[in-house]
Design an enzyme around this catalytic site. Structure first.
Site, PDB file in Angstrom:
ATOM      1  N   LYS A   1       0.835  -1.201   0.000  1.00 49.21           N
ATOM      2  CA  LYS A   1       0.000   0.000   0.000  1.00 49.21           C
ATOM      3  C   LYS A   1       0.870   1.251   0.000  1.00 49.21           C
ATOM      4  CE  LYS A   1      -3.899   1.961   2.637  1.00 49.21           C
ATOM      5  NZ  LYS A   1      -4.744   1.769   3.847  1.00 49.21           N
TER       6      LYS A   1
ATOM      7  N   SER B   1      -9.597  -0.880   7.233  1.00 51.42           N
ATOM      8  CA  SER B   1      -9.044  -0.653   5.901  1.00 51.42           C
ATOM      9  C   SER B   1      -8.380  -1.849   5.235  1.00 51.42           C
ATOM     10  CB  SER B   1      -8.053   0.517   5.939  1.00 51.42           C
ATOM     11  OG  SER B   1      -8.750   1.725   6.116  1.00 51.42           O
TER      12      SER B   1
ATOM     13  N   SER C   1      -9.460   1.675   3.196  1.00 49.73           N
ATOM     14  CA  SER C   1      -8.641   2.463   2.287  1.00 49.73           C
ATOM     15  C   SER C   1      -7.628   1.651   1.493  1.00 49.73           C
ATOM     16  CB  SER C   1      -7.905   3.546   3.082  1.00 49.73           C
ATOM     17  OG  SER C   1      -7.031   2.962   4.041  1.00 49.73           O
TER      18      SER C   1
END
Length: 484
Positions: free
Chosen positions: A83, A184, A160
């Site tokens: 990420k 997330s 996210s």
């Protein structure tokens, strides 16, 4: 042996490592196949950067090792995506926000470094909701774009960590890292038919399973954690074992296993999703699992007293601390906020800059959070349960709002809900309590949207929780690959 592209794409992380260790699959061939896959599916916007040259060079080094040397690497040749808010040496860490779009850290986050030391190869950086402040991954920054759900590109993948989940679901990578503050890793896993794990955080210190100080663009020091994501729980366990240095998996028998069903997290569900989740419970019950209905009174109310005061006050100090520690090109929250692209994220940063929750923070941390943790402890102990089970989200994936990045959603009979609050409702309490949570696939709605179920366990029960998840996925199976 010669592998077809489809055979390579179908490999789980565990299968890929074994094939490379045994010399049946060249790491260079596998990495090249996945890089080509990433290029072919670039319209999913799953990645913000590809590590083409670096990944191929790392694969060549793996292939040059002897069989014995490969065997000593538990992740030999495994390509992973990371990420874009997690520090990676030589690759951007932009958190998908314009103020950091050209920033490259000088070192890897400890969690990333442990994977690399074990033989993993960073394939690229994964797209995300800007600054991790959202659950859609509808990135409006000019250099990225909205992450699209591989099962239907018109739908959100969750967030996210939506880019990591989308890349895994689309077979661009077999596994990767996300981060989890309120859901997330678990929300995007649920919406993309993959698995996502939030490790124990507890009250910090030894209770925190992963330690990545100043190595992740932060929201909250109390709530943030890196978390592994993959297509199977067994692959999550593989990555978790490397990061935490704990590879033991206890034996789990489904016969007589006691699992709690917390009523507050089974209410107000989208009917299509609830049907899938209830069917999964029925299949597990038929396999011998004992389900215990639980009230958990006050769960949502206690969580609401903790959530925003922590998540919107701690960035006041935590964001500048990361910027300074990493010698970032900007140094203040105001500098970051000035270039935010997504209206929903800008609104959150307005609240941070004004520090609107400062007066509620002490009570959240010293009164309400301990009470929330006590509620969980009492629930596990009083009812003698190994874990809680519930739908990861109250609804399946919804359409992307490409104008605003976030909006309202409507459930069944017309009830309109705030999109972020709706998707966070079931994952947020475990985050605030600091306990581990695992989302795994439960099935699909009749219109083809994945549904996830979540297992939450007591702080420190991470490996047992993963073992239960592995046993559950053997009953529930995995989803067919999306048609791309």
């Amino acid at each position: 042996m010669t592998w077809t592209v489809d055979e390579q794409l179908a490999l789980t992380a565990t299968q890929a490592v074994v094939a490379i260790q045994q010399g049946r699959l060249a790491a260079t061939d596998y990495v090249a196949t996945l890089l080509a896959r990433a290029a072919a599916l670039s319209t999913l916007n799953a990645l913000t950067a590809l590590n083409m040259e670096g990944a191929l060079d790392a694969a060549k080094r793996i292939d040059a090792l002897s069989a014995a040397e490969k065997t000593r690497l538990p992740l030999a040749g495994l390509p992973v995506v990371v990420k874009d808010n997690i520090n990676t040496v030589g690759l951007q860490t932009s958190a998908a926000t314009p103020a950091l779009e050209n920033f490259v850290p000088s070192s890897n986050a400890p969690s990333v470094q442990r994977l690399v030391d074990a033989g993993a190869i960073v394939l690229g950086k994964a797209n995300m909701h800007e600054l991790a402040f959202g659950i859609t991954s509808t990135n409006l920054a000019s250099h990225a774009g909205p992450v699209r759900n591989p099962y239907d590109p018109s739908l959100i993948p969750g967030g996210s960590s939506g880019g990591t989940a989308a890349a895994i679901a689309a077979r661009i990578a077999p596994a990767g890292l996300g981060t989890d503050t309120g859901g997330s890793t678990r929300i995007p896993a649920a919406l993309t038919g993959t698995a996502g794990f939030r490790p124990s955080v507890g009250n910090g210190g030894r209770a925190r399973r992963y330690h990545d100080p100043h190595a992740v663009v932060p929201i909250s020091r109390t709530r943030d954690t890196v978390g592994p994501m993959a297509r199977t729980v067994a692959d999550i366990a593989l990555l978790d074992g490397v990061i935490a240095g704990d590879t033991t998996l206890p034996a789990v028998s489904l016969a007589g296993l006691r699992i709690g069903l917390p009523a507050p997290l089974w209410e107000g569900l989208e009917r299509a999703l609830e049907s899938v989740a209830r069917a999964a419970v029925a299949r597990l019950a038929a396999a011998g699992v004992v389900f215990v209905e639980l009230d958990m009174p006050g769960l949502i109310e206690l969580n609401d007293k903790v959530s925003s005061p922590v998540a919107l006050h701690e960035p006041v100090d935590d964001v500048p601390a990361w910027l300074v520690a990493n010698n970032a090109p900007v140094k203040t929250v105001v500098d970051i906020a000035a270039r935010i692209a997504c209206p929903d994220v800008r609104s959150a940063y307005d609240a941070i800059i004004a520090d609107v929750f400062a007066s509620q923070y002490d009570a959240a941390m010293h009164t309400w959070r301990p009470q929330l943790q006590q509620l969980y402890d009492a629930t596990f102990n009083t009812h003698r349960i190994d874990a809680l089970l519930f739908p990861t989200t109250i609804l399946a994936a919804v359409p992307i709002d490409e104008m605003n990045g976030s909006s309202t959603v409507t459930i069944d009979d017309g009830e309109t809900l705030d999109e972020m609050a709706a998707f966070l409702r079931n994952t947020d309490p475990a985050s605030n309590a600091g306990i581990p949570g695992l989302s795994l696939p439960a099935g699909m709605t009749q219109d083809g949207r994945p549904v996830g179920i979540e297992l939450d366990g007591p702080t420190g029960s991470d490996r047992r929780l993963l073992a239960i998840g592995i046993a559950f996925e053997q009953i529930l199976g995995s989803l067919a690959a999306p048609a791309l």
